[in-house]
Design a protein around this motif. Sequence first.
Motif, mmCIF file in Angstrom:
data_model
loop_
_atom_site.group_PDB
_atom_site.id
_atom_site.type_symbol
_atom_site.label_atom_id
_atom_site.label_comp_id
_atom_site.label_asym_id
_atom_site.label_seq_id
_atom_site.Cartn_x
_atom_site.Cartn_y
_atom_site.Cartn_z
ATOM 1 N N VAL A 141 0.857 -1.188 0.000
ATOM 2 C CA VAL A 141 0.000 0.000 0.000
ATOM 3 C C VAL A 141 0.888 1.230 0.000
ATOM 4 N N ILE A 142 0.604 2.139 -0.907
ATOM 5 C CA ILE A 142 1.266 3.438 -0.943
ATOM 6 C C ILE A 142 0.244 4.477 -0.516
ATOM 7 N N THR A 143 0.562 5.234 0.534
ATOM 8 C CA THR A 143 -0.343 6.282 0.991
ATOM 9 C C THR A 143 0.052 7.599 0.340
ATOM 10 N N PHE A 144 -0.943 8.340 -0.119
ATOM 11 C CA PHE A 144 -0.721 9.499 -0.977
ATOM 12 C C PHE A 144 -1.723 10.583 -0.583
ATOM 13 N N ASP A 145 -1.278 11.836 -0.526
ATOM 14 C CA ASP A 145 -2.165 12.929 -0.129
ATOM 15 C C ASP A 145 -3.017 13.424 -1.292
ATOM 16 N N ALA A 146 -4.181 13.976 -0.946
ATOM 17 C CA ALA A 146 -5.122 14.474 -1.959
ATOM 18 C C ALA A 146 -4.982 15.962 -2.219
ATOM 19 N N ASP A 147 -4.044 16.620 -1.544
ATOM 20 C CA ASP A 147 -3.959 18.076 -1.645
ATOM 21 C C ASP A 147 -2.965 18.574 -2.686
ATOM 22 N N GLY A 148 -2.352 17.650 -3.435
ATOM 23 C CA GLY A 148 -1.448 18.062 -4.507
ATOM 24 C C GLY A 148 0.000 18.215 -4.108
ATOM 25 N N GLN A 149 0.351 17.927 -2.858
ATOM 26 C CA GLN A 149 1.740 18.080 -2.423
ATOM 27 C C GLN A 149 2.643 16.949 -2.914
ATOM 28 N N HIS A 150 2.098 15.743 -3.003
ATOM 29 C CA HIS A 150 2.910 14.589 -3.393
ATOM 30 C C HIS A 150 2.986 14.472 -4.909
ATOM 31 N N LEU A 151 4.163 14.076 -5.393
ATOM 32 C CA LEU A 151 4.404 13.956 -6.830
ATOM 33 C C LEU A 151 4.389 12.484 -7.248
ATOM 34 N N PRO A 152 3.816 12.189 -8.403
ATOM 35 C CA PRO A 152 3.718 10.794 -8.844
ATOM 36 C C PRO A 152 5.063 10.082 -8.951
ATOM 37 N N ASN A 153 6.117 10.795 -9.377
ATOM 38 C CA ASN A 153 7.403 10.113 -9.526
ATOM 39 C C ASN A 153 7.983 9.663 -8.189
ATOM 40 N N SER A 154 7.443 10.204 -7.087
ATOM 41 C CA SER A 154 7.884 9.764 -5.766
ATOM 42 C C SER A 154 7.466 8.321 -5.499
ATOM 43 N N ILE A 155 6.385 7.886 -6.115
ATOM 44 C CA ILE A 155 5.945 6.501 -5.953
ATOM 45 C C ILE A 155 7.004 5.550 -6.487
ATOM 46 N N THR A 156 7.542 5.876 -7.648
ATOM 47 C CA THR A 156 8.608 5.059 -8.233
ATOM 48 C C THR A 156 9.822 5.016 -7.321
ATOM 49 N N GLN A 157 10.139 6.160 -6.693
ATOM 50 C CA GLN A 157 11.268 6.210 -5.766
ATOM 51 C C GLN A 157 11.025 5.320 -4.551
ATOM 52 N N LEU A 158 9.817 5.355 -4.017
ATOM 53 C CA LEU A 158 9.502 4.531 -2.849
ATOM 54 C C LEU A 158 9.612 3.046 -3.174
ATOM 55 N N VAL A 159 9.046 2.654 -4.313
ATOM 56 C CA VAL A 159 9.070 1.246 -4.706
ATOM 57 C C VAL A 159 10.512 0.774 -4.915
ATOM 58 N N ALA A 160 11.317 1.596 -5.572
ATOM 59 C CA ALA A 160 12.715 1.233 -5.813
ATOM 60 C C ALA A 160 13.485 1.118 -4.507
ATOM 61 N N ALA A 161 13.245 2.066 -3.589
ATOM 62 C CA ALA A 161 13.951 2.040 -2.303
ATOM 63 C C ALA A 161 13.567 0.812 -1.487
ATOM 64 N N GLN A 162 12.291 0.451 -1.506
ATOM 65 C CA GLN A 162 11.864 -0.733 -0.756
ATOM 66 C C GLN A 162 12.414 -2.014 -1.375
ATOM 67 N N SER A 163 12.509 -2.046 -2.694
ATOM 68 C CA SER A 163 13.064 -3.224 -3.359
ATOM 69 C C SER A 163 14.523 -3.442 -2.970
ATOM 70 N N LEU A 164 15.255 -2.349 -2.811
ATOM 71 C CA LEU A 164 16.670 -2.440 -2.439
ATOM 72 C C LEU A 164 16.859 -2.768 -0.962
ATOM 73 N N SER A 165 16.057 -2.131 -0.105
ATOM 74 C CA SER A 165 16.252 -2.278 1.339
ATOM 75 C C SER A 165 15.478 -3.445 1.944
ATOM 76 N N ASP A 166 14.390 -3.834 1.289
ATOM 77 C CA ASP A 166 13.482 -4.864 1.793
ATOM 78 C C ASP A 166 12.873 -4.470 3.143
ATOM 79 N N ASP A 167 12.785 -3.163 3.400
ATOM 80 C CA ASP A 167 12.164 -2.689 4.631
ATOM 81 C C ASP A 167 10.646 -2.776 4.527
ATOM 82 N N ASP A 168 9.997 -2.922 5.678
ATOM 83 C CA ASP A 168 8.545 -3.014 5.701
ATOM 84 C C ASP A 168 7.881 -1.678 5.398
ATOM 85 N N VAL A 169 8.553 -0.599 5.776
ATOM 86 C CA VAL A 169 8.010 0.740 5.555
ATOM 87 C C VAL A 169 9.107 1.640 5.013
#
Length: 238
Positions: A82-110
């Motif tokens: 699950v990726i949590t994302f704000d509705a107010d326009g502050q979060h950028l879509p490319n940040s999702i790719t960054q989160l997924v890549a970082a989790q794939s490398l670290s294998d962290d739960d969050v």
Amino acid sequence: MKRAIVIPAYNEETTIGQVLDSLLDFKLYQIIVIDDGSTDNTATIVQQYPHVVLLSLATNLGAWKAMQTGIRYCYVNDYDRVITFDADGQHLPNSITQLVAAQSLSDDDVVIGSCIQRGSGARHVAWRLFRALSCIDVADLTSGLRIYSRAAIAILSSREATLLEYQDVGVLLMLKTFGLSLSEVQVEMLPREDGISRIFHSWGAVCYYMTHTTLLCLSKVKLSNEFAYQKALNNYND
């Protein structure tokens, strides 16, 4: 792997359409919007996107409980991330790719999307205090941009998690108590286009938040019988 983007929204008619348009390329993700008892046209706008799941709450429950509604939906429907994302326009879509890549490398739960450049002086004072009290080594404690593993989804769907009022320090304390791993990655965020921060919009709100979260940090989070059961269940499934 089933993945979802969960977006809590309360009176976000000016931004929710833009946010959903910005996520059109994420076709492998189920987008879920939780309308937190909005009194404007938020739900009507979301209904114009047939690929988006809309969960409407009968009354305003607050950002965390709206978020938990979406997380519980994902738990029941067997989502792995699950990726949590704000509705107010502050979060950028490319940040999702960054989160997924970082989790794939670290294998962290969050993995938290951190933007320490944002926020007022009060926000940074709060961050420093709660890092010291909670011993959580995360720079941006209040970021709502996060990716959660299946184990984190299970914990945050529990009744104990419903008792939390905010989606920041208390959530991270609960996950840390349960033994889950946390990390963060630096991302860019835009200034808020509309509305106000629930926590930092006034000194009264800041004082309430500081008192509430300080007491939470001092009391810590105990493993209940339900937590012990869920932990055993997760270990069995693994």
